[in-house]
Scaffold this motif. Structure first.
Motif, PDB file in Angstrom:
ATOM      1  N   LYS A 219       0.831  -1.206   0.000  1.00 50.09           N
ATOM      2  CA  LYS A 219       0.000   0.000   0.000  1.00 50.09           C
ATOM      3  C   LYS A 219       0.867   1.259   0.000  1.00 50.09           C
ATOM      4  O   LYS A 219       0.517   2.275  -0.616  1.00 50.09           O
ATOM      5  CB  LYS A 219      -0.900  -0.013   1.239  1.00 50.09           C
ATOM      6  N   ALA A 220       2.034   1.187   0.671  1.00 46.16           N
ATOM      7  CA  ALA A 220       2.937   2.338   0.713  1.00 46.16           C
ATOM      8  C   ALA A 220       3.535   2.635  -0.663  1.00 46.16           C
ATOM      9  O   ALA A 220       3.985   3.754  -0.914  1.00 46.16           O
ATOM     10  CB  ALA A 220       4.051   2.084   1.723  1.00 46.16           C
ATOM     11  N   CYS A 221       3.533   1.645  -1.559  1.00 47.15           N
ATOM     12  CA  CYS A 221       4.063   1.834  -2.908  1.00 47.15           C
ATOM     13  C   CYS A 221       2.970   2.148  -3.922  1.00 47.15           C
ATOM     14  O   CYS A 221       3.257   2.355  -5.102  1.00 47.15           O
ATOM     15  CB  CYS A 221       4.804   0.573  -3.359  1.00 47.15           C
ATOM     16  N   SER A 222       1.719   2.180  -3.476  1.00 51.48           N
ATOM     17  CA  SER A 222       0.594   2.363  -4.383  1.00 51.48           C
ATOM     18  C   SER A 222       0.272   3.846  -4.562  1.00 51.48           C
ATOM     19  O   SER A 222       0.354   4.631  -3.615  1.00 51.48           O
ATOM     20  CB  SER A 222      -0.629   1.624  -3.832  1.00 51.48           C
ATOM     21  N   VAL A 223      -0.113   4.206  -5.777  1.00 48.77           N
ATOM     22  CA  VAL A 223      -0.480   5.593  -6.059  1.00 48.77           C
ATOM     23  C   VAL A 223      -1.978   5.815  -5.882  1.00 48.77           C
ATOM     24  O   VAL A 223      -2.422   6.918  -5.545  1.00 48.77           O
ATOM     25  CB  VAL A 223      -0.059   6.000  -7.484  1.00 48.77           C
ATOM     26  N   ALA A 224      -2.783   4.782  -6.124  1.00 50.92           N
ATOM     27  CA  ALA A 224      -4.235   4.888  -6.003  1.00 50.92           C
ATOM     28  C   ALA A 224      -4.828   3.490  -5.939  1.00 50.92           C
ATOM     29  O   ALA A 224      -4.190   2.510  -6.324  1.00 50.92           O
ATOM     30  CB  ALA A 224      -4.838   5.660  -7.177  1.00 50.92           C
ATOM     31  N   SER A 225      -6.062   3.405  -5.415  1.00 53.96           N
ATOM     32  CA  SER A 225      -6.753   2.122  -5.294  1.00 53.96           C
ATOM     33  C   SER A 225      -8.173   2.246  -5.825  1.00 53.96           C
ATOM     34  O   SER A 225      -8.779   3.323  -5.802  1.00 53.96           O
ATOM     35  CB  SER A 225      -6.793   1.656  -3.828  1.00 53.96           C
ATOM     36  N   LEU A 226      -8.696   1.115  -6.285  1.00 54.00           N
ATOM     37  CA  LEU A 226     -10.067   1.035  -6.766  1.00 54.00           C
ATOM     38  C   LEU A 226     -10.805   0.035  -5.878  1.00 54.00           C
ATOM     39  O   LEU A 226     -10.392  -1.114  -5.755  1.00 54.00           O
ATOM     40  CB  LEU A 226     -10.090   0.579  -8.230  1.00 54.00           C
ATOM     41  N   ILE A 227     -11.891   0.503  -5.247  1.00 55.97           N
ATOM     42  CA  ILE A 227     -12.687  -0.341  -4.360  1.00 55.97           C
ATOM     43  C   ILE A 227     -13.963  -0.723  -5.091  1.00 55.97           C
ATOM     44  O   ILE A 227     -14.734   0.144  -5.505  1.00 55.97           O
ATOM     45  CB  ILE A 227     -13.014   0.396  -3.044  1.00 55.97           C
ATOM     46  N   MET A 228     -14.213  -2.027  -5.252  1.00 52.11           N
ATOM     47  CA  MET A 228     -15.364  -2.523  -5.995  1.00 52.11           C
ATOM     48  C   MET A 228     -16.176  -3.476  -5.137  1.00 52.11           C
ATOM     49  O   MET A 228     -15.611  -4.289  -4.404  1.00 52.11           O
ATOM     50  CB  MET A 228     -14.906  -3.259  -7.271  1.00 52.11           C
ATOM     51  N   ALA A 229     -17.503  -3.372  -5.234  1.00 48.77           N
ATOM     52  CA  ALA A 229     -18.404  -4.341  -4.613  1.00 48.77           C
ATOM     53  C   ALA A 229     -18.892  -5.277  -5.714  1.00 48.77           C
ATOM     54  O   ALA A 229     -19.525  -4.827  -6.678  1.00 48.77           O
ATOM     55  CB  ALA A 229     -19.575  -3.641  -3.937  1.00 48.77           C
ATOM     56  N   VAL A 242      -9.845   5.642  -4.365  1.00 48.85           N
ATOM     57  CA  VAL A 242      -9.231   6.287  -3.208  1.00 48.85           C
ATOM     58  C   VAL A 242      -7.741   6.462  -3.487  1.00 48.85           C
ATOM     59  O   VAL A 242      -7.151   5.750  -4.300  1.00 48.85           O
ATOM     60  CB  VAL A 242      -9.443   5.466  -1.912  1.00 48.85           C
ATOM     61  N   GLY A 243      -7.141   7.400  -2.783  1.00 53.80           N
ATOM     62  CA  GLY A 243      -5.721   7.660  -2.980  1.00 53.80           C
ATOM     63  C   GLY A 243      -5.495   8.965  -3.714  1.00 53.80           C
ATOM     64  O   GLY A 243      -6.370   9.469  -4.434  1.00 53.80           O
ATOM     65  N   GLY A 244      -4.311   9.513  -3.572  1.00 54.71           N
ATOM     66  CA  GLY A 244      -4.004  10.810  -4.155  1.00 54.71           C
ATOM     67  C   GLY A 244      -3.565  10.767  -5.594  1.00 54.71           C
ATOM     68  O   GLY A 244      -3.545  11.804  -6.262  1.00 54.71           O
ATOM     69  N   GLY A 245      -3.199   9.587  -6.103  1.00 52.70           N
ATOM     70  CA  GLY A 245      -2.737   9.484  -7.483  1.00 52.70           C
ATOM     71  C   GLY A 245      -3.885   9.391  -8.464  1.00 52.70           C
ATOM     72  O   GLY A 245      -5.060   9.386  -8.098  1.00 52.70           O
ATOM     73  N   SER A 246      -3.536   9.342  -9.741  1.00 54.30           N
ATOM     74  CA  SER A 246      -4.542   9.265 -10.808  1.00 54.30           C
ATOM     75  C   SER A 246      -4.470   7.905 -11.492  1.00 54.30           C
ATOM     76  O   SER A 246      -3.446   7.218 -11.449  1.00 54.30           O
ATOM     77  CB  SER A 246      -4.327  10.382 -11.831  1.00 54.30           C
ATOM     78  N   LEU A 247      -5.581   7.532 -12.143  1.00 55.64           N
ATOM     79  CA  LEU A 247      -5.656   6.287 -12.902  1.00 55.64           C
ATOM     80  C   LEU A 247      -6.092   6.617 -14.319  1.00 55.64           C
ATOM     81  O   LEU A 247      -7.085   7.317 -14.519  1.00 55.64           O
ATOM     82  CB  LEU A 247      -6.664   5.322 -12.251  1.00 55.64           C
ATOM     83  N   ASP A 248      -5.370   6.088 -15.307  1.00 60.63           N
ATOM     84  CA  ASP A 248      -5.748   6.328 -16.693  1.00 60.63           C
ATOM     85  C   ASP A 248      -6.880   5.382 -17.072  1.00 60.63           C
ATOM     86  O   ASP A 248      -7.099   4.355 -16.421  1.00 60.63           O
ATOM     87  CB  ASP A 248      -4.543   6.125 -17.612  1.00 60.63           C
ATOM     88  N   PRO A 249      -7.635   5.692 -18.125  1.00 60.93           N
ATOM     89  CA  PRO A 249      -8.794   4.868 -18.512  1.00 60.93           C
ATOM     90  C   PRO A 249      -8.445   3.397 -18.756  1.00 60.93           C
ATOM     91  O   PRO A 249      -9.219   2.505 -18.396  1.00 60.93           O
ATOM     92  CB  PRO A 249      -9.292   5.537 -19.799  1.00 60.93           C
TER      93      PRO A 249
END
Length: 291
Positions: A219-229, A242-249
């Motif tokens: 998690k410390a190396c992650s830029v962002a996370s996607l939480i899915m149900a 969640v997270g401060g980084g961005s995710l491309d399409p």
């Protein structure tokens, strides 16, 4: 959220392992850690479960109480969530840190579970507009080693599977009103259907790839996370980033497909394990107390 500090060399080691689909603990990018599930562990609840995912431990207790339906949904019951981030899990949960995380987790649980697409809320209705069952879901974090959302959702599904609600007899009183009588037989109860109850799958973007069930180091190396149900059918009912980084399409599409695949594969063994656990009956002694 609990965090760890890593040096640049440690981050490079973690990133290179994930790039080669070989994580620090030997798992591939879409593998969960060892998981243990216990149901019916708290004696003063209507349903309970404890889930241990790696070194993350979660305890869930469910209490059913009679209440009045909400005006907007007069023919449905509803659920209330409370998450307690114990300071024993990590010192970072002391004071406001634990409160803020608990509120964030609670809001996500409302979005995932408190709707008729996930839980059969109509089965909680006793008398439309007058009486219904209200399920209080209390979550206690015992240990924290990453991936809280997944562990909590699995524990809630296991606790719902274990929940036994007393049968209700409705009769007409002498004054023409409605009389409600609860069955005294502990085996004369109603069980909730968990066929459509989703589990949360958290995918963390680490370098060029994504991982499931990330540890605190990952998690410390992650830029962002996607939480899915994700439901047993592989349908995504809720998603947030969640997270401060961005995710491309392209990354979002790949992570969404992976989340559906992992979530669908998670439900089958989970259902089999819960049925196996219930088959043990009263052989196990219930321990613990949930305030």
């Amino acid at each position: 959220m609990a965090t760890v500090q890593l040096s640049e060399a440690e981050k490079v080691y973690v990133l290179h392992g994930i790039r080669d689909d070989l994580r620090v603990d030997g798992r591939s990018c879409e593998d969960y850690r060892h998981m243990e599930i216990e149901t019916d562990v708290v004696s003063n609840t209507d349903g309970s479960a404890k889930v241990t995912l790696g070194h993350t431990a979660v305890l869930v207790g469910i209490k059913a109480e009679m209440g009045k339906p909400r005006p907007a949904q007069p023919a449905e019951g509803y659920m209330e969530f409370f998450v307690d981030c114990s300071a024993n899990a990590t010192p970072e949960f002391e004071g406001r840190g634990g409160e803020e995380l608990g509120m964030e987790l609670t809001n996500t649980l409302y979005r995932v579970f408190n709707n008729k697409r996930s839980v059969d809320l109509a089965s909680l209705c006793i008398s439309p507009g007058e009486h219904c069952w209200l399920l209080y879901v209390d979550v206690l974090l015992l240990q924290c080693d990453g991936n809280l959302y997944d562990g909590i959702s699995i524990a809630i599904k296991a606790a719902l599977f274990n929940t036994k609600i007393p049968k209700v007899l409705i009769s007409e009183g002498e004054d023409g009103g409605t009389e409600i009588e609860l069955s005294d037989d502990p085996y004369d109860c109603v069980r909730l259907s968990v066929d459509n109850v989703p589990c949360i799958v958290t995918l963390c973007k680490v370098g060029p790839r994504h991982v499931v069930d990330a540890t605190l180091q990952e998690k410390a190396c992650s830029v962002a996370s996607l939480i899915m149900a994700v439901t047993p059918a592989g349908t995504c009912t809720c998603m947030r980033k969640v997270g401060g980084g961005s995710l491309d399409p392209e990354s979002i599409f790949e992570m969404t497909e992976a989340g559906k695949r992992v979530g669908r594969a998670l439900h089958g063994p989970l259902k089999a394990l819960l049925s196996q656990e219930e088959a043990l009956g009263q052989k196990r002694q219930k321990v613990g107390f949930l305030a």
